[in-house]
Motif scaffolding. Structure first.
Motif, PDB file in Angstrom:
ATOM      1  N   ASN A 102     -17.090   1.817  -9.603  1.00 25.84           N
ATOM      2  CA  ASN A 102     -15.673   1.458  -9.364  1.00 25.84           C
ATOM      3  C   ASN A 102     -15.420   1.198  -7.878  1.00 25.84           C
ATOM      4  O   ASN A 102     -14.643   0.325  -7.516  1.00 25.84           O
ATOM      5  CB  ASN A 102     -14.743   2.574  -9.850  1.00 25.84           C
ATOM      6  N   ASN A 103     -16.081   1.966  -7.029  1.00 28.89           N
ATOM      7  CA  ASN A 103     -15.873   1.816  -5.584  1.00 28.89           C
ATOM      8  C   ASN A 103     -16.568   0.605  -4.990  1.00 28.89           C
ATOM      9  O   ASN A 103     -16.097   0.038  -4.012  1.00 28.89           O
ATOM     10  CB  ASN A 103     -16.376   3.062  -4.845  1.00 28.89           C
ATOM     11  N   ALA A 104     -17.713   0.238  -5.556  1.00 29.61           N
ATOM     12  CA  ALA A 104     -18.531  -0.806  -4.920  1.00 29.61           C
ATOM     13  C   ALA A 104     -18.379  -2.187  -5.547  1.00 29.61           C
ATOM     14  O   ALA A 104     -18.673  -3.201  -4.907  1.00 29.61           O
ATOM     15  CB  ALA A 104     -20.013  -0.390  -4.965  1.00 29.61           C
ATOM     16  N   VAL A 105     -17.904  -2.262  -6.788  1.00 30.01           N
ATOM     17  CA  VAL A 105     -18.012  -3.526  -7.537  1.00 30.01           C
ATOM     18  C   VAL A 105     -17.277  -4.691  -6.873  1.00 30.01           C
ATOM     19  O   VAL A 105     -17.789  -5.820  -6.831  1.00 30.01           O
ATOM     20  CB  VAL A 105     -17.605  -3.335  -9.028  1.00 30.01           C
ATOM     21  N   SER A 106     -16.096  -4.437  -6.307  1.00 28.54           N
ATOM     22  CA  SER A 106     -15.348  -5.547  -5.703  1.00 28.54           C
ATOM     23  C   SER A 106     -16.051  -6.105  -4.475  1.00 28.54           C
ATOM     24  O   SER A 106     -15.907  -7.291  -4.166  1.00 28.54           O
ATOM     25  CB  SER A 106     -13.929  -5.110  -5.345  1.00 28.54           C
ATOM     26  N   LYS A 107     -16.782  -5.236  -3.774  1.00 24.94           N
ATOM     27  CA  LYS A 107     -17.513  -5.724  -2.583  1.00 24.94           C
ATOM     28  C   LYS A 107     -18.636  -6.662  -3.024  1.00 24.94           C
ATOM     29  O   LYS A 107     -18.834  -7.729  -2.440  1.00 24.94           O
ATOM     30  CB  LYS A 107     -18.071  -4.541  -1.777  1.00 24.94           C
ATOM     31  N   PHE A 108     -19.384  -6.273  -4.051  1.00 21.16           N
ATOM     32  CA  PHE A 108     -20.435  -7.171  -4.549  1.00 21.16           C
ATOM     33  C   PHE A 108     -19.824  -8.442  -5.159  1.00 21.16           C
ATOM     34  O   PHE A 108     -20.383  -9.528  -5.032  1.00 21.16           O
ATOM     35  CB  PHE A 108     -21.308  -6.450  -5.584  1.00 21.16           C
ATOM     36  N   GLU A 175     -11.888   7.865 -12.445  1.00 22.52           N
ATOM     37  CA  GLU A 175     -11.602   7.813 -11.013  1.00 22.52           C
ATOM     38  C   GLU A 175     -11.840   6.362 -10.599  1.00 22.52           C
ATOM     39  O   GLU A 175     -12.968   5.885 -10.581  1.00 22.52           O
ATOM     40  CB  GLU A 175     -12.592   8.744 -10.302  1.00 22.52           C
ATOM     41  N   ASP A 176     -10.744   5.660 -10.351  1.00 20.59           N
ATOM     42  CA  ASP A 176     -10.853   4.216 -10.131  1.00 20.59           C
ATOM     43  C   ASP A 176      -9.813   3.771  -9.098  1.00 20.59           C
ATOM     44  O   ASP A 176      -8.612   3.825  -9.368  1.00 20.59           O
ATOM     45  CB  ASP A 176     -10.611   3.501 -11.477  1.00 20.59           C
ATOM     46  N   PRO A 177     -10.254   3.355  -7.912  1.00 21.35           N
ATOM     47  CA  PRO A 177      -9.298   2.956  -6.872  1.00 21.35           C
ATOM     48  C   PRO A 177      -8.726   1.569  -7.156  1.00 21.35           C
ATOM     49  O   PRO A 177      -9.052   0.583  -6.477  1.00 21.35           O
ATOM     50  CB  PRO A 177     -10.161   2.957  -5.604  1.00 21.35           C
ATOM     51  N   ILE A 178      -7.838   1.470  -8.155  1.00 23.91           N
ATOM     52  CA  ILE A 178      -7.433   0.129  -8.603  1.00 23.91           C
ATOM     53  C   ILE A 178      -6.657  -0.654  -7.544  1.00 23.91           C
ATOM     54  O   ILE A 178      -6.789  -1.859  -7.466  1.00 23.91           O
ATOM     55  CB  ILE A 178      -6.679   0.128  -9.967  1.00 23.91           C
ATOM     56  N   GLN A 180      -7.077  -0.605  -4.278  1.00 27.97           N
ATOM     57  CA  GLN A 180      -8.045  -1.203  -3.334  1.00 27.97           C
ATOM     58  C   GLN A 180      -8.815  -2.349  -3.992  1.00 27.97           C
ATOM     59  O   GLN A 180      -9.041  -3.389  -3.382  1.00 27.97           O
ATOM     60  CB  GLN A 180      -9.071  -0.168  -2.834  1.00 27.97           C
ATOM     61  N   ARG A 181      -9.219  -2.135  -5.241  1.00 27.45           N
ATOM     62  CA  ARG A 181      -9.961  -3.207  -5.940  1.00 27.45           C
ATOM     63  C   ARG A 181      -9.096  -4.457  -6.067  1.00 27.45           C
ATOM     64  O   ARG A 181      -9.543  -5.571  -5.803  1.00 27.45           O
ATOM     65  CB  ARG A 181     -10.376  -2.749  -7.341  1.00 27.45           C
ATOM     66  N   ASP A 182      -7.832  -4.259  -6.457  1.00 25.21           N
ATOM     67  CA  ASP A 182      -6.943  -5.413  -6.620  1.00 25.21           C
ATOM     68  C   ASP A 182      -6.768  -6.153  -5.299  1.00 25.21           C
ATOM     69  O   ASP A 182      -6.738  -7.385  -5.275  1.00 25.21           O
ATOM     70  CB  ASP A 182      -5.571  -4.971  -7.132  1.00 25.21           C
ATOM     71  N   ALA A 183      -6.637  -5.391  -4.210  1.00 22.32           N
ATOM     72  CA  ALA A 183      -6.447  -6.025  -2.902  1.00 22.32           C
ATOM     73  C   ALA A 183      -7.680  -6.868  -2.564  1.00 22.32           C
ATOM     74  O   ALA A 183      -7.551  -8.034  -2.163  1.00 22.32           O
ATOM     75  CB  ALA A 183      -6.197  -4.963  -1.839  1.00 22.32           C
ATOM     76  N   LEU A 184      -8.874  -6.303  -2.754  1.00 24.11           N
ATOM     77  CA  LEU A 184     -10.100  -7.064  -2.463  1.00 24.11           C
ATOM     78  C   LEU A 184     -10.239  -8.254  -3.410  1.00 24.11           C
ATOM     79  O   LEU A 184     -10.571  -9.371  -2.996  1.00 24.11           O
ATOM     80  CB  LEU A 184     -11.336  -6.169  -2.609  1.00 24.11           C
ATOM     81  N   ASP A 185      -9.964  -8.027  -4.692  1.00 27.92           N
ATOM     82  CA  ASP A 185     -10.151  -9.087  -5.693  1.00 27.92           C
ATOM     83  C   ASP A 185      -9.171 -10.249  -5.489  1.00 27.92           C
ATOM     84  O   ASP A 185      -9.472 -11.394  -5.823  1.00 27.92           O
ATOM     85  CB  ASP A 185      -9.982  -8.533  -7.121  1.00 27.92           C
TER      86      ASP A 185
END
Ligand code: DC
Length: 223
Positions: A102-108, A175-178, A180-185
């Protein structure tokens, strides 16, 4: 040998941010229509799993390309879902939804090489669906109606207020930083999460899953 049907599958794209109800909607709609279900978030998650396992940093372009080069992909069918396996390793949902992924997927998922690799794979699934005699595919993700299948027959964009989405993840016990993920995505350069211009928008905070699926089934019936 599989017999290739002449008619290409009907394509339905479902895009939206994390916890907007994409997976539940896509699965239920695919079941109603007997269409193939494709979760492209799971594709990014499995790629992330394998790259993390190799200790590759998402910002290391050379290492990413070398890692992706060694991936051999196979598609399996479980129920109505097409499942991507990499290097013959099947991973269940719980292995793909760890806090680490959950933490790394948006970066990849913001890396050009990863997106390219999966774009080609995802587009190849129309042939896979035809070979397996599916009349259509319900494909969920972030860039399906904009980039992967810009000519999809029906485009759906799901949204919901943030409090509802955070509460959904908490109910799932994830546990999912949604945020942060949304911001990156939404801000990445390549294929960011955006609503396709011609999409039908639904606020899933206001409707039940059954209501959403009934509405969408009707829309597909009118295609
Ligand atoms: O839908 P999901 O939460 O399982 O997706 C995981 C991540 O994968 C998401 O944070 C961004 C990325 N993703 C993407 O970039 N493009 C897609 N079409 C689907 C997912």
């Amino acid at each position: 040998m599989h017999h290739i049907l002449s008619k290409p599958p009907t394509l339905i794209s479902i895009d939206g941010a994390a916890a907007t109800g994409k997976s539940s909607t896509a699965r239920a709609l695919a079941k109603e229509l007997k269409f193939l279900h494709v979760d492209t978030g799971a594709h990014f998650r499995i790629v992330c799993f394998h790259l993390l396992a190799k200790g590759i940093d998402p910002s290391d372009r050379m290492a990413l390309e070398a890692g992706l080069d060694k991936f051999s992909t196979v598609t399996e069918i479980e129920g109505l879902s097409a499942i991507l396996t990499i290097n013959e390793q099947s991973l269940d949902d719980s292995a793909l939804r760890t806090p680490e992924i959950n933490n790394a997927v948006s970066k990849f998922a913001s890396a050009a090489s990863v997106r390219d690799f999966l774009l080609n794979y995802q587009r190849s699934l129309t042939t896979f669906a035809q070979e397996h005699h599916f009349e259509g595919m319900v494909v969920e993700g972030r860039d399906i109606g904009t980039v992967v299948f810009p000519k999809a027959h029906l485009k759906i964009f799901l949204h919901a207020d943030e409090a509802t989405r955070i509460a959904r993840r908490e109910t799932d016990g994830q546990e999912d930083p949604i945020s942060q993920r949304d911001a990156l995505d939404s801000t990445r350069k390549i294929a960011p999460l955006t609503c396709p211009e011609d999409a039908f928008k639904i606020n899933t905070s206001l409707h039940s899953l059954e209501q959403v699926v009934t509405l969408l089934k009707e829309k597909v019936g009118n295609l």
